[in-house]
Each structure stands twice: as structure tokens, then as C-alpha cells.
Scaffold this motif. Sequence first.
Motif, PDB file in Angstrom:
ATOM      1  N   ALA A 129      84.338  52.103  -7.183  1.00 56.40           N
ATOM      2  CA  ALA A 129      84.131  51.287  -8.387  1.00 56.40           C
ATOM      3  C   ALA A 129      82.777  50.597  -8.340  1.00 56.40           C
ATOM      4  CB  ALA A 129      85.247  50.265  -8.536  1.00 56.40           C
ATOM      5  N   SER A 130      82.372  50.165  -7.153  1.00 56.99           N
ATOM      6  CA  SER A 130      81.080  49.484  -7.037  1.00 56.99           C
ATOM      7  C   SER A 130      79.930  50.443  -7.353  1.00 56.99           C
ATOM      8  CB  SER A 130      80.909  48.902  -5.624  1.00 56.99           C
ATOM      9  OG  SER A 130      80.708  49.923  -4.655  1.00 56.99           O
ATOM     10  N   ALA A 131      80.099  51.722  -7.022  1.00 53.07           N
ATOM     11  CA  ALA A 131      79.072  52.709  -7.346  1.00 53.07           C
ATOM     12  C   ALA A 131      78.979  52.912  -8.861  1.00 53.07           C
ATOM     13  CB  ALA A 131      79.375  54.035  -6.654  1.00 53.07           C
ATOM     14  N   VAL A 132      80.149  52.934  -9.520  1.00 54.33           N
ATOM     15  CA  VAL A 132      80.170  53.040 -10.983  1.00 54.33           C
ATOM     16  C   VAL A 132      79.555  51.795 -11.600  1.00 54.33           C
ATOM     17  CG1 VAL A 132      81.667  53.207 -13.013  1.00 54.33           C
ATOM     18  CG2 VAL A 132      82.211  54.535 -10.961  1.00 54.33           C
ATOM     19  N   ALA A 133      79.909  50.624 -11.060  1.00 55.28           N
ATOM     20  CA  ALA A 133      79.373  49.358 -11.574  1.00 55.28           C
ATOM     21  C   ALA A 133      77.858  49.301 -11.408  1.00 55.28           C
ATOM     22  CB  ALA A 133      80.031  48.180 -10.856  1.00 55.28           C
ATOM     23  N   TRP A 134      77.380  49.746 -10.282  1.00 58.59           N
ATOM     24  CA  TRP A 134      75.934  49.751 -10.011  1.00 58.59           C
ATOM     25  C   TRP A 134      75.197  50.569 -11.070  1.00 58.59           C
ATOM     26  CZ3 TRP A 134      71.819  52.912  -8.983  1.00 58.59           C
ATOM     27  CH2 TRP A 134      70.726  52.342  -8.307  1.00 58.59           C
TER      28      TRP A 134
ATOM     29  N   ALA B  27      81.129  43.406 -16.528  1.00 55.32           N
ATOM     30  CA  ALA B  27      82.195  43.553 -15.540  1.00 55.32           C
ATOM     31  C   ALA B  27      82.836  44.927 -15.654  1.00 55.32           C
ATOM     32  CB  ALA B  27      83.253  42.474 -15.722  1.00 55.32           C
ATOM     33  N   LEU B  28      83.329  45.420 -14.524  1.00 54.73           N
ATOM     34  CA  LEU B  28      84.059  46.682 -14.466  1.00 54.73           C
ATOM     35  C   LEU B  28      85.469  46.379 -13.970  1.00 54.73           C
ATOM     36  CD1 LEU B  28      84.112  49.843 -14.533  1.00 54.73           C
ATOM     37  CD2 LEU B  28      83.408  49.781 -12.135  1.00 54.73           C
TER      38      LEU B  28
ATOM     39  N   LEU C 275      83.393  43.271 -10.174  1.00 55.10           N
ATOM     40  CA  LEU C 275      84.575  44.126 -10.210  1.00 55.10           C
ATOM     41  C   LEU C 275      85.784  43.231 -10.417  1.00 55.10           C
ATOM     42  CD1 LEU C 275      83.837  46.376  -7.084  1.00 55.10           C
ATOM     43  CD2 LEU C 275      83.236  46.835  -9.476  1.00 55.10           C
ATOM     44  N   VAL C 276      86.703  43.653 -11.265  1.00 53.20           N
ATOM     45  CA  VAL C 276      87.913  42.871 -11.533  1.00 53.20           C
ATOM     46  C   VAL C 276      89.128  43.717 -11.163  1.00 53.20           C
ATOM     47  CG1 VAL C 276      89.266  41.608 -13.245  1.00 53.20           C
ATOM     48  CG2 VAL C 276      86.758  41.676 -13.439  1.00 53.20           C
ATOM     49  N   GLY C 277      89.977  43.184 -10.271  1.00 51.28           N
ATOM     50  CA  GLY C 277      91.159  43.920  -9.822  1.00 51.28           C
ATOM     51  C   GLY C 277      92.411  43.067  -9.841  1.00 51.28           C
TER      52      GLY C 277
END
Length: 242
Positions: free
Chosen positions: A114-119, A6-7, A126-128
Amino acid sequence: MFKSNALVLFSGGQDSTVCLAWALRRYKNVSTVGFDYGQRHKIELICRQSVLSQFKSLNTFSETSLGEDIVLDLSVLGQVSETSLTRDVEISVANTGLPSTFVPGRNLIFLTLASAVAWRRGANTLVGGMCETDYSGYPDCRRTTLDAQEQALSLGLDREMAIETPLMHKSKADTFAMAKALGGEELVEVIVEETHTCYLGDRSHRHDWGYGCGTCPACELREKGWKEWTEAGRPVDETALD
């Protein structure tokens, strides 16, 4: 049983700190991402590093896998939005009914990057700290908005990308109760001493609930939650461990 990676979108504030604790209790590998968007309360970028350091020494989380942190430069947001969070102007309610602290598209942009970093990191979650209960009316904090964003990201990346929002239906008092369940009084102390919420970036005034001017909407909301939680006997939200 830990889930996959998770990010966490981590600002250094109360909500994202509780979200980080929540993620560390659930995911095998957890990393963090922050954003420098020219925010008026830029002190949060310093505070977030202090909080991350504290997590490595907290008894509950000292042996968990807290991975890489990155801060992305999003100063362009300050160029395209004239708001009380990116300009030294009075905080008020605009003609639209939205507070002047609303930065249009902020969460949507945060989640996309964030999704690009997570990928790249092999994370599918993603957790927000977005919340509909105690929030300022921001339309990009609504779960319906995030459901649409979740679908768009999954389609655009050709990979399932979940957006977890553990605080979505929690009040600030509930958030303190979650913190106590997740990390005990140690985590509550970190939230009070190290995290930053005040929109004006004030770290000179210390209150029972933490540092801040005490009068901006963020401070008022945090103070209200602290009072409600302490007056209720500082309860523990055991459901945070489910």
C-alpha cells in the motif's frame, strides 16, 4: 480543513468501510487499495465494489473526492500460509494460542505494498481498520507493530508515511456508533446490506447485523457489537468527527 491525500486499505468489510468514511471526512483526496490473497471469503472482493458504488450516492459523501481504486494480486500469501482464511479447514485455536485464521505477515505485507501505491499517488497517509479492542489476537493488529512499520516505511521510502488506525481502541459497538456519526443511517444501512465480514463467505443468511454464517468468529463479533449498540439506543459517536 481537509488534510492532504490518503490511501485506505479497503477490504469491503465493516471496519474498512467505516475507515473509508472517516478518511473522506478528513482528507482532500482519498483513494483505495484492496488485496486478493486467495481468501476463503473472496466474496468480499465483489462486495467492496458495491460499497464503493454506494459511497458515490450517499448524501454525505456524494461530493467528496473518492479517487482511484486498485486490487492487488497477492495469491502468493495463500501459497505460503496454511490458515483457515486461505484453506477450507475448520477454524480453531492453534497451539501458539493464535486463531487458525491468522495469516502470518498479512498486514505487514498489505501496508508495504500500500505504501508503494501511496508513494506513486502522492499520498503520505495509509488508513487501516486494525484494532486492539475487538480483535482475534493478531499480533500485526497491535499499534506497537504498526508504529514500527510506520518508521520502517518512512525510512525505506525516504518520505514520511503515517499509518492511521481510527478503530484501534474501538469495540464493534463503537464502530457502528462511528458509522452513524460519519454517514448517518444511510451509512449504517450500507454496512448491513453491502459489506462482508463472514470468514466462510456466506451471503445466504441475512441477520439484523448483515450477512454471514452467524457462527464464525467474525460473525459472532459483529453480532455482539450490533446487539450492544442497538441495546444502548444506537448512539452516535460524535468524536468520530473531530
